[in-house]
Design an enzyme around this catalytic site. Structure first.
Site, mmCIF file in Angstrom:
data_model
loop_
_atom_site.group_PDB
_atom_site.id
_atom_site.type_symbol
_atom_site.label_atom_id
_atom_site.label_comp_id
_atom_site.label_asym_id
_atom_site.label_seq_id
_atom_site.Cartn_x
_atom_site.Cartn_y
_atom_site.Cartn_z
ATOM 1 N N HIS A 83 -12.602 -13.915 -24.193
ATOM 2 C CA HIS A 83 -12.754 -14.581 -22.905
ATOM 3 C C HIS A 83 -14.155 -15.167 -22.799
ATOM 4 O O HIS A 83 -15.136 -14.506 -23.093
ATOM 5 C CB HIS A 83 -12.527 -13.572 -21.769
ATOM 6 N N ASP A 164 -7.230 -11.339 -8.464
ATOM 7 C CA ASP A 164 -8.245 -12.200 -9.080
ATOM 8 C C ASP A 164 -7.930 -13.671 -8.841
ATOM 9 O O ASP A 164 -8.828 -14.473 -8.564
ATOM 10 C CB ASP A 164 -8.360 -11.932 -10.589
ATOM 11 N N ARG A 171 -13.657 -18.117 -4.316
ATOM 12 C CA ARG A 171 -15.041 -18.187 -4.827
ATOM 13 C C ARG A 171 -15.405 -19.601 -5.250
ATOM 14 O O ARG A 171 -16.518 -20.061 -5.024
ATOM 15 C CB ARG A 171 -15.206 -17.230 -6.019
ATOM 16 N N SER A 186 -13.783 -10.031 -12.173
ATOM 17 C CA SER A 186 -12.759 -11.055 -12.401
ATOM 18 C C SER A 186 -12.315 -11.055 -13.870
ATOM 19 O O SER A 186 -11.116 -10.992 -14.187
ATOM 20 C CB SER A 186 -13.336 -12.428 -12.007
ATOM 21 N N LYS A 190 -8.588 -8.904 -15.543
ATOM 22 C CA LYS A 190 -7.517 -9.617 -16.273
ATOM 23 C C LYS A 190 -7.337 -9.032 -17.670
ATOM 24 O O LYS A 190 -6.223 -8.854 -18.142
ATOM 25 C CB LYS A 190 -7.868 -11.102 -16.392
HETATM 26 N N1 URA Z 1 -14.141 -16.484 -15.929
HETATM 27 C C1 URA Z 1 -13.376 -15.710 -15.113
HETATM 28 O O1 URA Z 1 -12.255 -15.354 -15.476
HETATM 29 N N2 URA Z 1 -13.872 -15.338 -13.936
HETATM 30 C C2 URA Z 1 -15.092 -15.698 -13.504
HETATM 31 O O2 URA Z 1 -15.460 -15.308 -12.420
HETATM 32 C C3 URA Z 1 -15.884 -16.526 -14.336
HETATM 33 C C4 URA Z 1 -15.377 -16.905 -15.555
#
Ligand code: URA
Length: 435
Positions: A83, A164, A171, A186, A190
Site C-alpha cells: 500500500h 474508512d 477527509r 485508514s 483496510k
Molecule cells: N491511503 C489511504 O488508504 N488512506 C489515507 O488516508 C492515505 C493514503
C-alpha cells in the site's frame, strides 16, 4: 449516554478519547447515524490535537471491525499486500502485482486499489485507460481472479472497512487528509480487514505526498509497523521520495504505458529500481528466500516477459483488450498536444510533485469531485529528470488534454513546477529509509 457533542469537545480540548467513545464514533459513521457535520468536526479536532498511539490503535481496530474481516479467506496461500500512502506518478501497483504473481512462489497479491482525487492519481483510473476494463467487480470475482492469476487489481469491496470509505471521503473535502493518526488508521484498517498475512508499505515523503518531511514520514511508518506487529502481521515500511513525480508520466493512459515499459524491462531506471525493491520486499516478507534471491527472482520477471504477460491476463479477465498491453499505439490519443520548452539553459534542479499533480488534474487527468468523469488521455510526459542538462528552447515536457484551454492552464502550472539552475543538483535517492 454518549453524545457526539461531548466527544468533539473532549478532543477539541486535547484530551484522550477512550475505547467506548471511539467505538461509538466509528459505529455511528458506519451505520450513518452520525451526520457528516459532526464527523467533520471531530476529524478537524483530531487534525489539530492529534491522537495518542493507544487512541490510534483503537480507531484502527474499530475501523477494521466496521465490515467483514478476512474477506479473502477463500484464497489459500500467503497473501501479501502493498500500500502506498499516495503520490504523483505512482503507478507502482500496476507493476509489482504482475511481478510478484509472475515469480510464481505461492505468494498472492490481492490489491484493492482506489481512484484518484485532487492532485494524486488512482490505480483504478490508470488501469481503466485500457478499453473495456471494468475494475468494479464483485468480491467473489476478485477472489477468483486472485486464485487464478496470483494477483488482482480492482476496486475496494464494499464489505471491507466501510468506516474508512466514509471517513476518507469526508477527509478529502475537509482538509483533514494529511493527519498521521487518521492516515495510519485508514491504511491499516483496510490491510487488516482484507486478511493479508504480510504488508509492505510505501510511505511517500515530499511535496507530492501527505508527509512533507522525513520526520512525519518516519512517524507514520513506525506507527503503521507497530500496528501491524500488534496484529501479528509482518509489516515492512519503505520511505520513498515524493518531492518529484515518480517516473516520467503523470496521468492515466500515459502512466499505464509507462508501467508497461517497466514490465518490458525498458522502463525508467528509478521507477524500475523502486518496483524491484518493493516486489523483492513482498517476497522477502513472505519468507520466500533471502533478500538478494528475492531481488533476482523479481528482476527476472521483467526480463523474461512473464510479468508483462500477467498484466495482459488481468486486463483480459477484467473485460479489456489485452492487445493494448503488447501494442501501446492502440491507446486513444488526446485531442491536443502541447510542448513546454525551457526558458533558459541549465540543470533541472526541481520538479515539484504537488504542482505537477495539480497540472495533470487541470489537464483533465484528475477529479475535483468524487464520481466526476476524467479524461484518460490527459496527462504529462516529462522529457527531463532532476539533474539533467537542458538548453534554452529545448522540450521539457509534453502535455496532453482535450481542449486548448485546459492545455494552456496546465502549462501555466507545469511551468511553475520546474526549476532550472546553473549548478547540477546533488543526486537524490528514491529509497530513503526502510523500517
Ligand atoms: N491511503 C489511504 O488508504 N488512506 C489515507 O488516508 C492515505 C493514503
Amino acid at each position: 449516554m454518549l453524545k457526539m457533542q461531548d466527544i468533539i469537545t473532549k478532543k477539541q480540548l486535547g484530551r484522550e478519547l477512550n475505547e467506548d467513545e471511539i467505538e461509538y464514533f466509528v459505529k455511528g459513521v458506519t451505520d450513518g447515524s452520525i451526520p457528516d457535520y459532526q464527523i467533520s468536526a471531530l476529524l478537524m479536532a483530531i487534525w489539530f490535537r492529534g491522537m495518542t498511539e493507544e487512541e490510534t490503535i483503537t480507531l484502527t481496530e474499530c475501523m477494521t471491525d466496521s465490515g467483514e474481516i478476512n474477506v479473502l479467506s477463500s484464497v489459500i496461500g500467503k497473501k501479501v499486500d502493498k500500500h502506498s500512502t499516495g503520490g504523483v506518478g505512482d503507478k507502482v501497483s500496476l507493476i509489482i502485482g504482475p511481478m510478484v504473481a509472475a515469480a510464481n512462489k505461492g505468494v498472492y497479491v490481492p490489491k484493492m486499489a482506489g481512484r484518484g482525487l485532487g492532485f494524486t492519481g488512482g490505480t483504478l483510473d490508470k488501469l481503466e485507460s485500457c478499453t473495456g476494463v471494468n475494475t468494479e467487480i464483485s468480491a467473489e470475482e476478485f477472489e477468483s481472479i486472485v486464485r487464478e492469476l496470483g494477483f488482482c487489481i480492482a476496486g475496494q469491496s464494499k464489505r471491507l472497512a466501510p468506516a474508512d470509505s466514509k471517513l476518507s471521503a469526508i477527509r478529502d473535502v475537509t482538509g483533514t487528509a494529511n493527519c498521521i493518526p487518521l492516515i495510519a488508521a485508514s491504511v491499516m484498517s483496510k490491510k487488516l480487514a482484507s486478511g493479508s498475512d504480510y504488508i509492505v508499505l510505501d510511505v511517500k515523503c515530499g511535496s507530492g505526498s501527505f508527509c512533507k518531511t522525513m520526520r512525519d514520514a518516519e512517524e507514520l511508518a513506525r506507527l503503521m509497523v507497530r500496528i501491524g506487529a500488534r496484529e501479528k502481521r509482518k509489516t515492512i515500511a519503505i520511505i520513498t521520495d515524493m518531492s518529484a513525480p515518480l517516473g516520467c508520466a503523470v496521468g492515466n493512459s500515459v502512466e499505464l504505458i509507462e508501467a508497461i515499459r517497466v514490465l518490458e524491462g525498458r522502463g525508467d531506471e528509478e521507477l524500475t529500481e523502486l518496483c524491484i525493491t518493493l516486489a523483492a520486499n513482498m517476497l522477502y516478507a513472505a519468507n520466500v528466500a533471502d533478500y538478494e534471491t528475492c531481488t533476482a527472482i523479481v528482476e527476472e520477471t521483467l526480463y523474461d516477459g512473464s510479468a508483462l504477460k500477467k498484466l495482459a491476463e488481468l486486463v483480459k479477465r477484467l473485460g479489456g483488450d489485452e492487445r493494448y498491453i503488447y501494442d501501446t499505439s492502440l491507446f486513444e490519443e488526446s485531442n491536443v498536444t502541447a510542448m513546454l520548452v525551457a526558458e533558459k539553459s541549465g540543470y533541472i534542479s526541481g520538479i515539484d510533485a504537488y504542482e505537477v499533480g495539480k497540472a495533470a488534474a487541470i489537464l483533465g487527468a484528475g477529479r475535483e469531485k468524487i464520481g466526476a468523469e476524467i479524461d484518460h488521455t490527459a496527462g504529462i510526459i516529462l522529457n527531463k529528470r532532476i539533474g539533467d542538462r537542458i538548453e534554452e528552447g529545448e522540450a521539457l515536457a509534453t502535455l496532453q488534454a482535450k481542449t486548448l484551454e485546459r492545455a494552456q492552464s496546465g502549462m501555466e502550472h507545469l511551468f511553475k513546477a520546474v526549476t532550472i539552475s546553473d549548478r547540477k543538483p546533488e543526486e537524490k535517492k528514491i529509497i530513503l529509509r526502510i523500517i
